[in-house]
Design an enzyme around this catalytic site. Sequence first.
Site, PDB file in Angstrom:
ATOM      1  N   MET A  28     -16.526  25.287   6.401  1.00 11.26           N
ATOM      2  CA  MET A  28     -15.885  25.830   5.204  1.00 11.26           C
ATOM      3  C   MET A  28     -14.905  26.937   5.611  1.00 11.26           C
ATOM      4  O   MET A  28     -14.519  27.761   4.779  1.00 11.26           O
ATOM      5  CB  MET A  28     -16.925  26.364   4.225  1.00 11.26           C
ATOM      6  CG  MET A  28     -17.846  25.255   3.683  1.00 11.26           C
ATOM      7  SD  MET A  28     -18.369  25.513   1.972  1.00 11.26           S
ATOM      8  CE  MET A  28     -19.209  27.086   2.109  1.00 11.26           C
ATOM      9  N   GLY A  29     -14.478  26.945   6.864  1.00 11.46           N
ATOM     10  CA  GLY A  29     -13.529  27.963   7.309  1.00 11.46           C
ATOM     11  C   GLY A  29     -14.182  29.311   7.494  1.00 11.46           C
ATOM     12  O   GLY A  29     -15.403  29.404   7.645  1.00 11.46           O
ATOM     13  N   ALA A  30     -13.345  30.374   7.475  1.00 13.04           N
ATOM     14  CA  ALA A  30     -13.823  31.729   7.775  1.00 13.04           C
ATOM     15  C   ALA A  30     -14.594  31.683   9.087  1.00 13.04           C
ATOM     16  O   ALA A  30     -15.727  32.165   9.184  1.00 13.04           O
ATOM     17  CB  ALA A  30     -14.675  32.287   6.638  1.00 13.04           C
ATOM     18  N   LEU A  31     -13.964  31.078  10.069  1.00 14.89           N
ATOM     19  CA  LEU A  31     -14.650  30.714  11.310  1.00 14.89           C
ATOM     20  C   LEU A  31     -15.027  31.927  12.144  1.00 14.89           C
ATOM     21  O   LEU A  31     -14.302  32.915  12.218  1.00 14.89           O
ATOM     22  CB  LEU A  31     -13.749  29.780  12.125  1.00 14.89           C
ATOM     23  CG  LEU A  31     -13.319  28.500  11.389  1.00 14.89           C
ATOM     24  CD1 LEU A  31     -12.443  27.641  12.293  1.00 14.89           C
ATOM     25  CD2 LEU A  31     -14.510  27.713  10.882  1.00 14.89           C
ATOM     26  N   HIS A  32     -16.218  31.821  12.752  1.00 16.33           N
ATOM     27  CA  HIS A  32     -16.704  32.870  13.634  1.00 16.33           C
ATOM     28  C   HIS A  32     -17.222  32.216  14.908  1.00 16.33           C
ATOM     29  O   HIS A  32     -17.105  30.986  15.075  1.00 16.33           O
ATOM     30  CB  HIS A  32     -17.780  33.697  12.929  1.00 16.33           C
ATOM     31  CG  HIS A  32     -18.847  32.862  12.267  1.00 16.33           C
ATOM     32  ND1 HIS A  32     -19.689  32.044  12.977  1.00 16.33           N
ATOM     33  CD2 HIS A  32     -19.181  32.687  10.958  1.00 16.33           C
ATOM     34  CE1 HIS A  32     -20.521  31.422  12.153  1.00 16.33           C
ATOM     35  NE2 HIS A  32     -20.224  31.792  10.907  1.00 16.33           N
ATOM     36  N   GLY A  34     -20.044  31.353  15.826  1.00 14.50           N
ATOM     37  CA  GLY A  34     -20.986  30.264  15.583  1.00 14.50           C
ATOM     38  C   GLY A  34     -20.255  28.933  15.481  1.00 14.50           C
ATOM     39  O   GLY A  34     -20.617  27.941  16.128  1.00 14.50           O
ATOM     40  N   HIS A  35     -19.187  28.928  14.681  1.00 18.56           N
ATOM     41  CA  HIS A  35     -18.385  27.700  14.555  1.00 18.56           C
ATOM     42  C   HIS A  35     -17.794  27.299  15.899  1.00 18.56           C
ATOM     43  O   HIS A  35     -17.717  26.118  16.239  1.00 18.56           O
ATOM     44  CB  HIS A  35     -17.240  27.914  13.559  1.00 18.56           C
ATOM     45  CG  HIS A  35     -17.673  28.175  12.158  1.00 18.56           C
ATOM     46  ND1 HIS A  35     -17.614  29.428  11.585  1.00 18.56           N
ATOM     47  CD2 HIS A  35     -18.185  27.358  11.200  1.00 18.56           C
ATOM     48  CE1 HIS A  35     -18.055  29.361  10.327  1.00 18.56           C
ATOM     49  NE2 HIS A  35     -18.407  28.119  10.084  1.00 18.56           N
ATOM     50  N   ASP A 148     -27.891  26.340   9.078  1.00 21.04           N
ATOM     51  CA  ASP A 148     -28.226  25.667   7.822  1.00 21.04           C
ATOM     52  C   ASP A 148     -29.134  24.492   8.170  1.00 21.04           C
ATOM     53  O   ASP A 148     -28.727  23.340   8.129  1.00 21.04           O
ATOM     54  CB  ASP A 148     -26.942  25.214   7.125  1.00 21.04           C
ATOM     55  CG  ASP A 148     -26.027  26.388   6.809  1.00 21.04           C
ATOM     56  OD1 ASP A 148     -26.421  27.233   5.998  1.00 21.04           O
ATOM     57  OD2 ASP A 148     -24.934  26.476   7.394  1.00 21.04           O
ATOM     58  N   SER A 183     -22.581  34.320  10.309  1.00 25.62           N
ATOM     59  CA  SER A 183     -22.353  33.671   9.012  1.00 25.62           C
ATOM     60  C   SER A 183     -21.075  34.224   8.419  1.00 25.62           C
ATOM     61  O   SER A 183     -20.785  35.419   8.554  1.00 25.62           O
ATOM     62  CB  SER A 183     -23.520  33.964   8.069  1.00 25.62           C
ATOM     63  OG  SER A 183     -23.160  33.659   6.728  1.00 25.62           O
TER      64      SER A 183
END
Lengths: 278, 278
Positions: A28-32, A34-35, A148, A183
Site C-alpha cells: 500500500m506504499g509508504a514504503l519502509h 520492511g517492504h 500481517d 509499519s
Amino acid sequence: MARSVAELRAQVRDWRAAGLTVALVPTMGALHAGHMSLVRLALTKADRVVVSVFVNPTQFGPTEDFSAYPRQPEQDSAAIAAAGGHLVYLPTVAEMYPEGASTMVEVSGVSAGLCGDARPGHFRGVATIVTKLLLQALPDVAVFGEKDFQQLMVIRRLVRDLDIPVEVIGAPIVREADGLAMSSRNAYLSAEERPVAARIHAILTETAGALAGGRPVTEACAAATAALLDSGFRAVDYLELRDAETLTPVTELTRPARLFVAAFLGRTRLIDNIGVQP
Amino acid sequence: MARSVAELRAQVRDWRAAGLTVALVPTMGALHAGHMSLVRLALTKADRVVVSVFVNPTQFGPTEDFSAYPRQPEQDSAAIAAAGGHLVYLPTVAEMYPEGASTMVEVSGVSAGLCGDARPGHFRGVATIVTKLLLQALPDVAVFGEKDFQQLMVIRRLVRDLDIPVEVIGAPIVREADGLAMSSRNAYLSAEERPVAARIHAILTETAGALAGGRPVTEACAAATAALLDSGFRAVDYLELRDAETLTPVTELTRPARLFVAAFLGRTRLIDNIGVQP
C-alpha cells in the site's frame, strides 16, 4: 511505471516472451525497510520484480484511516528502483474498481477472529484486491510480510481455494533497533508514543518465553494485556494465542502457535505477532 | 480425460507450448444438443476445446436436486469426443473442494432477483466454481449458454471484476422442435408434462411480441403468468422483464430487455428467457 492493467500485462508478457520469471510484491506504499526486505526476497525468487503500490479502499472500514493513510508515490518509486525492483505498478482506484464493480472474494475460517473481528469487511477487501493483483500480473511468486500474519494466511487460503497459479512466500517481520515492527502506521506516532510502541515486541517476546516455559495460556495472555495497558497503551483490541497454521484459538500449547496482538497507542492501532514453540 | 488440476494444466501447457489457443466449456454433464452447440461454437474460437463435467455441490440449495441430478460420465465423454472436443475434464468433488476449502466468490448486482432470490447461495456457488475452472485451465475463451442468462451475466461480471484473462462468449439457446429450451432437467418430465413444458417458450414469444407492440409491462407479465398456470404449471417462481445488460427490473420498455421465467411443472423447475426489443 505501469498505471493500467494493460501496461502491466504488456510488460509481463515481454518478460515471459524472454523466458524470465516474475515476482509480485503487493504493497500500500509508504514504503519502509520492511517492504524493501520483501523486494530483496522477491529478487532471489524470480528474474523480474513488480511492486504494486495501491491504497485499497475496500479494506478500510468507514471510520478507519483510508484518507489519512500516507501516500508518497515518488518517494516509493525511487525506493523500489534503489532496491532493484524492475517495475512499479501504481493503478488508480478507478482502474481497480471501475463503475459497476460488484464482485468480492470472501474467505471464512482463517479470517475469523483477530483483525477479522476487529475490522469487519477488512479481509474481504484484502482478499478481493490481492486476487485482482495476482490475476492482473499472473506472477510466478508473490511475497507478503509476516507482519500481517493473518492476512498472509488468508491469502494462502484463497490462492489454494481459487486455484490461482502462484507460489505465495511469507517474509519475516523487519524491526526497528528497539524491536518495534516496521509499519507505515508508525509514522502516526508522536515522539512520546514512539518508545512506548516498542514495548509491544518486548512483551510479546517475554510472553512467548513464558508460554514455552509452561505458563498457562489464559494467565500469560492476561498478564501481557495488563503489561501493555500499564506501559501506556489506551486499549488492547486482542492479545491471543492461535494455532500457527489454522489460526484456531489455542488454550493449551501442544503444537506450533503464534501470539497475536493489536493495541491502540493514542489513535494509532499497532499490530504484531510472534511464533511460540511448545 | 483429465481428473485432476495437474493433469488439466499439463495438457493445456503442452498445447500452449505448441502455440495453440484453448477454449473451455464448463458443464454439469448430462449433455444434450444445447451443450454440443457450445462445443461447436468453442471449436470456431480456439484450436483446442476442453469440456469440464462437474456437478457442483455449492450451487445447489439444501432442498434442491444435487443428488438426483443426472450423471452419465461415459455417455458425456463419448458425446464430447463425437462433437470434436479435445479433452474432457472430470474432476472429483474432493479435487475441487479439498478439506478446509473456505473461499467463495460473491457477485452482487446482477445476481440479485430472479434465480438469485429464488435460489439463495446459488450464484455464489456458480461464481466460485467458474472462477476455479477458469483459473485451473486459464483458457483464451470460455463459452456459456444464454439458457442461463443471469448466470452468463454473473460470469461476465466476475471475469471483469477479478481481472480473469479470458474472453467470455454467450451462445444462443438451443430448443426442441416444439420450442422447449434444452435442459438436463427436462429428463425429469413425465410423458404428460413434456408437451406442457413447451408452452413456456410459446408464451414467452407471445409476450415478447405484445411488449414490443406496446402492451404495458405489468399487464403483459401478469397475463403470461396466468397463461402458464392455466397451461398446467404448478407455480411460477418469477416472470419478469429486466434490462438486457444490467438486469435491473424494467417497468417501461425503452432499451433492449429480456423476459425471464422460472416455473414449476410438478416437481421440475424449468427456466427460459427471450430478448425483447423496444
